[in-house]
Scaffold this active site. Structure first.
Site, PDB file in Angstrom:
ATOM      1  N   SER A  37       0.802  -1.230   0.000  1.00  0.00           N
ATOM      2  CA  SER A  37       0.000   0.000   0.000  1.00  0.00           C
ATOM      3  C   SER A  37       0.831   1.275   0.000  1.00  0.00           C
ATOM      4  CB  SER A  37      -0.935   0.023   1.215  1.00  0.00           C
ATOM      5  OG  SER A  37      -0.193  -0.032   2.423  1.00  0.00           O
ATOM      6  N   ASP A 328      -2.716   8.673   7.539  1.00  0.00           N
ATOM      7  CA  ASP A 328      -3.664   7.761   8.172  1.00  0.00           C
ATOM      8  C   ASP A 328      -2.899   6.890   9.175  1.00  0.00           C
ATOM      9  OD1 ASP A 328      -2.462   5.677   6.772  1.00  0.00           O
ATOM     10  OD2 ASP A 328      -4.116   5.338   5.390  1.00  0.00           O
ATOM     11  N   HIS A 331       0.163   5.231   6.951  1.00  0.00           N
ATOM     12  CA  HIS A 331       0.845   5.774   5.775  1.00  0.00           C
ATOM     13  C   HIS A 331       1.272   7.228   5.951  1.00  0.00           C
ATOM     14  CE1 HIS A 331      -1.845   2.495   4.410  1.00  0.00           C
ATOM     15  NE2 HIS A 331      -0.746   2.134   3.776  1.00  0.00           N
TER      16      HIS A 331
END
Length: 367
Positions: A37, A328, A331
């Site tokens: 991600s 977040d 990240h």
């Protein structure tokens, strides 16, 4: 002996680069991205999975101000590398827009939730595991061959830049996902790390077999310092979680050692190690020096440190994203990504071993 020969050759070439000055970009260079991600630009949008970033407030600072599938408020690391090279961003491989001339720019195969191991991220169900990303890359080469022929495709791939980011999920979404996880019962931490490194070595060798000749390999960030772990594991005053920090401290040096071994076997600096842990720790330990108000609390989330659960339209959302190191619970923010990419581009050997991306581009433009 091989390592010293490689180092000697590199210093000779670098001397030539310095002597003749910086070399301007001669031609476009394809860019290929593999991993999780941290570098996924939207492949998971096309999958039935919970590992996705296709709803607000993701993308709030992207040029369109809409979610794109990137786990960021704006640009992610591959975007910023492309910009630094003067290239357009690579599209997700699953995007229907990736066809015709767009294929020659490269492709992003990354998928949120995956790891080095196939059992990492099983809770996300439908994600593109690294073996499938490699299969898609093989498929990609077939598609490009139909456009420009097999020989030109081989040249395009050999001249391309690659980025691979793996490892973090093998700890946070596998070994430490639940108490007494299957992998933690199977291995103690040092042996688990050795197992991960041995499996990662196979992945890098496969990438080389598929034509990769310049690959930036990022280590894990400081796993115990992300807001998710601070919140979930009950950090009292924002202290990083020691056990997860221990995992990163074991994994990253062994990754560099393995990369050096693979390069020695090949006889060339194919794989370049990016010290993601140090890149992150710079702004985590002294956020104010980088213009952040906090490196502990996520901009988007809920619960302690905004680290619990997902970033959703119902989450707390900070008004000034540029003041937060983390977007977040897991990240970095776009601003933090810019700091990381600056080190990838121009950082010393403390960050990029044996050389940074600007040096790579200068050397390769002479070839």
């Amino acid at each position: 002996m091989e390592n010293s020969s490689l180092s000697c050759m590199w210093w000779i070439i670098l001397g030539l680069v310095v002597a003749f000055g910086p070399i301007e970009k001669v031609e476009a260079r394809a860019f290929f991205v593999f991993g999780d991600s941290l570098v996924d630009s939207g492949n998971n949008n096309y999958l039935v999975t919970t590992a996705r970033a296709d709803s607000p407030p993701y993308g709030i600072d992207y040029p369109t101000h809409r979610p794109t599938g990137r786990f960021s408020n704006g640009f992610n690391i591959p975007d910023l590398i492309s910009q630094s090279m003067g290239e357009e961003p690579t599209l997700p491989y699953l995007s229907p827009r990736l066809n015709g001339p767009k294929l020659l720019v490269g492709a992003n195969f990354a998928s949120a939730g995956i790891g080095i191991l196939n059992d990492t991220g099983i809770q996300f169900v439908n994600i593109i595991r690294i073996s499938q990303q490699m299969q898609y890359f093989r498929q990609y080469q077939g598609r490009v061959s139909a456009l420009i022929g097999a020989e030109q495709t081989k040249i395009l791939v050999n001249r391309a830049l690659f980025l691979i980011t793996l490892g973090g999920n093998d700890f946070v979404n596998n070994y430490y996902l639940v108490p007494y996880s299957a992998r933690s019962r199977q291995y103690d931490l040092p042996n688990y790390v050795r197992y991960l490194i041995s499996e990662y070595k196979k992945i890098l060798k496969k990438l080389y077999q598929l034509g990769a000749r310049r690959v930036i390999v990022t280590g894990t960030g400081p796993l115990g310092c992300v807001p998710a772990e601070l919140g979930i594991r009950g950090s009292r005053n924002g202290e990083c979680i020691p056990e997860l920090q221990r995992a990163a401290a074991l994994f990253n040096p062994q990754l560099i050692q393995m990369i050096n071994q693979v390069n020695s076997g090949i006889g060339s600096h194919v794989f370049i190690a990016a010290n993601a842990q140090q890149m992150h720790m710079d702004f985590i330990t002294d956020p104010q020096a980088y213009g952040f108000a906090t490196s502990k609390v996520a901009c988007c989330g809920q619960g302690p440190y905004n680290g619990i659960g997902l970033c959703t339209p119902l989450s707390n959302l900070c008004p000034k994203r540029e003041l937060y190191a983390f977007w977040d619970p897991f990240h970095p923010s776009e601003k933090a990504n810019k700091i990381i990419v600056q080190q990838i581009m121009t950082g010393s050997t403390n960050y990029m071993s044996p050389m940074n991306l600007s040096t790579i581009m200068a050397l390769d433009s002479m070839a």
